[in-house]
Design a protein around this motif. Structure first.
Motif, short mmCIF file in Angstrom:
data_model
loop_
_atom_site.label_atom_id
_atom_site.label_comp_id
_atom_site.label_asym_id
_atom_site.label_seq_id
_atom_site.Cartn_x
_atom_site.Cartn_y
_atom_site.Cartn_z
N UNK A 31 0.79 -1.23 0.00
CA UNK A 31 0.00 0.00 0.00
C UNK A 31 0.82 1.28 0.00
N UNK A 32 2.12 1.18 -0.34
CA UNK A 32 2.97 2.38 -0.37
C UNK A 32 2.91 3.06 -1.73
N UNK A 33 2.86 2.24 -2.78
CA UNK A 33 2.80 2.75 -4.14
C UNK A 33 1.60 2.12 -4.87
N UNK A 34 0.99 2.86 -5.79
CA UNK A 34 -0.04 2.23 -6.63
C UNK A 34 0.59 1.12 -7.47
N UNK A 35 -0.21 0.20 -7.94
CA UNK A 35 0.33 -0.84 -8.80
C UNK A 35 0.49 -0.34 -10.23
N UNK A 36 1.32 -1.03 -10.98
CA UNK A 36 1.52 -0.81 -12.41
C UNK A 36 2.11 0.56 -12.76
N UNK A 37 2.86 1.16 -11.83
CA UNK A 37 3.64 2.35 -12.16
C UNK A 37 4.98 1.89 -12.74
N UNK A 38 5.34 2.35 -13.91
CA UNK A 38 6.58 1.91 -14.56
C UNK A 38 7.80 2.26 -13.71
N UNK A 39 8.77 1.38 -13.71
CA UNK A 39 10.06 1.63 -13.03
C UNK A 39 11.21 1.60 -14.03
#
Length: 298
Positions: free
Chosen positions: A229-237
């Protein structure tokens, strides 16, 4: 010799000499020279043009009628006008950058309407920070808090580590303090993306806790998984550059090249709210894959 004197070329030459001698005699009797006449014929139009231009410039810059005080006042007025134009140019550039930030925010919002963001410009960097952290021009008054993810159109760049009223400090993904639960879109394998000072100097990340039998390979795309729950899912890295054996155990790790040049970020979006924020998810603990890998090895 007789043939030469009788030739047509010789006759033409004689006629030319006679004509030339006639011109010399005429111009001499008129008080000039043929050379001077020819030069005058060529230079007179050019002198006329130069005279006209000089006259126009002199007329435009005719300051003979101004006193010293009037000239000072004129210079001061021109300087003030120039300053106003510079201020307008700065204001225009600021509005243009803000417009670009809002357009990017709108684009991301349209892709996921449940994500709430704040646009921000990078306003400072610490030249002594080997991890390329930076400060942004939004803070708690805009709803930004510690722990908020920071992104660009290219993907995740870091997380807010300190938040003040109107500014915030962002720890870059290259920081040893930042770890991100991540996964491979192509292979559906999870791990933990982090960094160390050696890899940071090359602008690279490291995805740990991959099993010994991982199918990750160069070119695979890595995104956030949303676990914890720290970052949204599916954000490109970034993209996998290589897969290596861990120095500590039988697990593997992937070397990741971020999509965003983390040393050159100028405009960002801060994600202040998203579905699942703050919700723990123990079932997707990336270290669990390490345990399963050890069992496979046995």
């Amino acid at each position: 010799m007789k043939d030469l004197l009788k030739g047509s070329s010789f006759k033409v030459l004689i006629i030319a000499v006679v004509v030339l001698l006639g011109l010399i005699i005429y111009t001499t009797s008129a008080g000039g020279s043929i050379i001077a006449s020819l030069l005058g014929f060529v230079s007179t139009p050019m002198q006329s043009v130069a005279t006209n231009v000089t006259g126009s410039v002199t007329e435009f810059l005719d300051l003979d009628g101004f006193s010293k005080d009037e000239l000072k006042a004129l210079v001061a007025a021109l300087q003030e006008e120039n300053s106003i134009l510079q201020d307008r140019l700065v204001e225009y550039d600021g509005m243009k950058q803000e417009n670009e930030r809002l357009k990017e925010q709108l684009r991301i919002s349209q892709a996921d309407p449940e994500i709430e963001m704040r646009s921000a410009a990078v306003i400072g960097r610490d030249p002594n920070d080997p991890f390329y952290g930076f400060s942004i021009g939004v803070g708690t008054l805009s709803g930004v808090n510690v722990g908020d993810p920071v992104i660009t159109s290219q993907g995740l760049v870091g997380v807010v580590s300190q938040a003040y009223a109107t500014t915030s400090k962002v720890d870059c993904l290259l920081s040893e303090e930042v770890q991100v639960a991540a996964m491979s879109i192509d292979k559906q394998e999870s791990g933990l993306v982090g960094c160390n000072i050696m890899m940071a100097s090359s602008g690279l990340l490291r995805m740990d806790y991959l099993s010994p039998s991982t199918k990750l390979e160069p070119g695979d795309i890595i995104t956030t998984s949303g676990a914890g729950g720290v970052y949204p899912d599916k954000i490109k890295i970034g993209q996998v550059e290589s897969v290596e054996k861990s120095e500590m155990d039988v697990s593997r790790y992937a070397v990741i090249r971020p999509f965003q040049d983390l040393s050159a970020v100028t405009e960002v979006q801060v994600i202040v709210s998203f579905p699942g924020k703050g919700e723990e998810d123990a079932t997707t603990d990336p270290s669990a894959s390490q345990g399963s890998g050890e069992e496979d090895a046995e």
